[in-house]
Design a protein around this motif. Structure first.
Motif, mmCIF file in Angstrom:
data_model
loop_
_atom_site.group_PDB
_atom_site.id
_atom_site.type_symbol
_atom_site.label_atom_id
_atom_site.label_comp_id
_atom_site.label_asym_id
_atom_site.label_seq_id
_atom_site.Cartn_x
_atom_site.Cartn_y
_atom_site.Cartn_z
ATOM 1 N N ASP A 275 -4.731 -5.624 -0.402
ATOM 2 C CA ASP A 275 -5.384 -6.470 0.593
ATOM 3 C C ASP A 275 -6.680 -7.079 0.074
ATOM 4 O OD1 ASP A 275 -3.409 -5.598 2.558
ATOM 5 O OD2 ASP A 275 -4.846 -6.388 3.993
ATOM 6 N N ALA B 177 -6.660 0.100 -1.678
ATOM 7 C CA ALA B 177 -7.202 -1.081 -0.997
ATOM 8 C C ALA B 177 -6.963 -2.355 -1.806
ATOM 9 C CB ALA B 177 -8.694 -0.900 -0.741
ATOM 10 N N THR C 134 -10.132 -7.136 7.390
ATOM 11 C CA THR C 134 -10.554 -5.951 6.630
ATOM 12 C C THR C 134 -9.943 -4.666 7.193
ATOM 13 O OG1 THR C 134 -12.530 -5.750 8.001
ATOM 14 C CG2 THR C 134 -12.759 -6.975 5.947
ATOM 15 N N PHE D 52 -9.837 3.046 3.534
ATOM 16 C CA PHE D 52 -10.017 3.473 2.142
ATOM 17 C C PHE D 52 -11.481 3.433 1.726
ATOM 18 C CE2 PHE D 52 -5.672 1.729 2.453
ATOM 19 C CZ PHE D 52 -4.990 2.937 2.301
ATOM 20 N N THR E 60 -7.167 -3.116 6.873
ATOM 21 C CA THR E 60 -6.502 -2.220 5.934
ATOM 22 C C THR E 60 -7.409 -1.775 4.790
ATOM 23 O OG1 THR E 60 -5.566 -4.233 4.994
ATOM 24 C CG2 THR E 60 -4.117 -2.908 6.353
ATOM 25 N N LEU E 61 -8.596 -2.372 4.696
ATOM 26 C CA LEU E 61 -9.560 -1.948 3.676
ATOM 27 C C LEU E 61 -10.451 -0.821 4.203
ATOM 28 C CD1 LEU E 61 -10.761 -5.466 2.438
ATOM 29 C CD2 LEU E 61 -9.009 -4.010 1.406
ATOM 30 N N ILE F 209 0.842 -1.198 0.000
ATOM 31 C CA ILE F 209 0.000 0.000 0.000
ATOM 32 C C ILE F 209 0.879 1.249 0.000
ATOM 33 C CG2 ILE F 209 -1.746 1.288 1.297
ATOM 34 C CD1 ILE F 209 -2.740 -1.413 2.382
ATOM 35 N N LEU G 95 -9.970 3.693 -3.891
ATOM 36 C CA LEU G 95 -10.006 2.245 -3.717
ATOM 37 C C LEU G 95 -8.766 1.547 -4.272
ATOM 38 C CD1 LEU G 95 -13.745 1.482 -4.580
ATOM 39 C CD2 LEU G 95 -12.695 1.703 -2.326
#
Length: 293
Positions: free
Chosen positions: A135, A132, A155, A161, A157-158, A26, A129
């Motif tokens: 991941d 993201a 989730t 974003f 690290t999602l 990322i 996005l």
């Protein structure tokens, strides 16, 4: 990054990278963003290549050398190969396979649950996005369904974003519909959040509340605590995953089936429906060990 406070950006990027190995992918995308959009060519390139190098070092060198084996999670991607190089190569050369995986029903359900609480607004800000994606691919392509459970940490690290995408998604909508009041977006988000919380959330008012720890306490918890407390800290332990949290302070702990041949103590709690590779496999292993001198 947005404010171009690059000192703070580097500080928090390093902190994030220390938390989980794939975060460096990322950060590498952040470097690409700096290079392309901020026109800071040298700085952006340095961030990009340094982050990719750190990711390579961790996955290909440091973790395998520390474990004496490949990263344990590589087994989740056996469809693409049995080594980091093979997995990356086959994934890049098989876009049709990746696309086909995205359209599998459980993957579509996962994406639906991810975007629903924010009313699918993040889709209106695709650039947000992009960060993201690493991941998201890790979770989508994995053979381990736990990675697609919102209950767990996968989730983490999602989520940032998705929220950032929702913010900019509303901003983009306001350009198209300038007369639409902000109240409309607020109400829409509240309704979608409540809807998602009811159908997929763990709270007591939800359709499937996750309250077993309160209404169905472990029946033999006193026995479990007694057995675990009597194992001296100096000994290594291999335990089923549902006992792992009670042993996490130890220097040497293995998660069954790993470590069965190495650990001084081997402990099974055979009631986990999410046991790996399966509950029956763990029961078979426990029975087999009874006759292993």
């Amino acid at each position: 990054l947005v404010k171009k406070s690059y000192g703070w950006f580097l500080f928090f990027s390093i902190l994030s990278g220390l938390a989980k190995e794939q975060i460096w992918l990322i950060v590498a995308l952040f470097g690409a963003c700096i290079f392309i959009f901020h026109k800071k060519r040298l700085f952006g390139a340095a961030v990009f290549f340094t982050s990719l190098s750190l990711f390579y070092f961790l996955i290909w060198q440091l973790i395998p050398n520390a474990r004496g084996a490949q990263h344990f999670a590589l087994s989740y991607y056996f469809d693409f190969g049995d080594s980091p190089t093979a997995i990356v190569k086959n994934a890049l050369l098989s876009p049709d396979k990746i696309l086909g995986t995205f359209f599998m029903q459980d993957r579509k359900d996962y994406l639906y649950q991810l975007f629903l609480p924010l009313g699918f607004l993040p889709i209106l800000s695709p650039l947000s996005l992009v960060f993201a994606l690493p991941d998201l691919l890790i979770n989508i392509l994995s053979s381990n369904a736990n990675l697609r459970q919102l209950y767990f940490h996968y989730t983490a690290t999602l989520t940032p974003f998705l929220f950032i995408g929702a913010i900019f998604g509303i901003k983009n909508l306001q350009k198209i519909f300038p007369k639409l009041p902000l109240f409309f977006y607020s109400l829409y988000l509240i309704l979608t959040a409540l809807y998602a919380a009811y159908f997929f959330g763990p709270l007591p008012f939800a359709k499937s509340p996750n309250v077993d720890m309160f209404i169905k306490p472990q029946s033999n918890r006193e026995i479990i605590n007694d057995i675990l407390s009597r194992i001296p800290n100096k000994y290594s332990v291999a335990a089923t995953n549902n006992l792992g949290s009670h042993l996490s302070q130890r220097e040497k702990i293995f998660t069954i089936p790993i470590g069965v041949e190495k650990a001084v103590f081997v402990i099974f709690l055979l009631n986990d429906p999410f046991a790996q590779p399966s509950l029956q496999a763990q029961k078979d292993l426990a029975n087999k060990l009874k006759y292993n001198k």
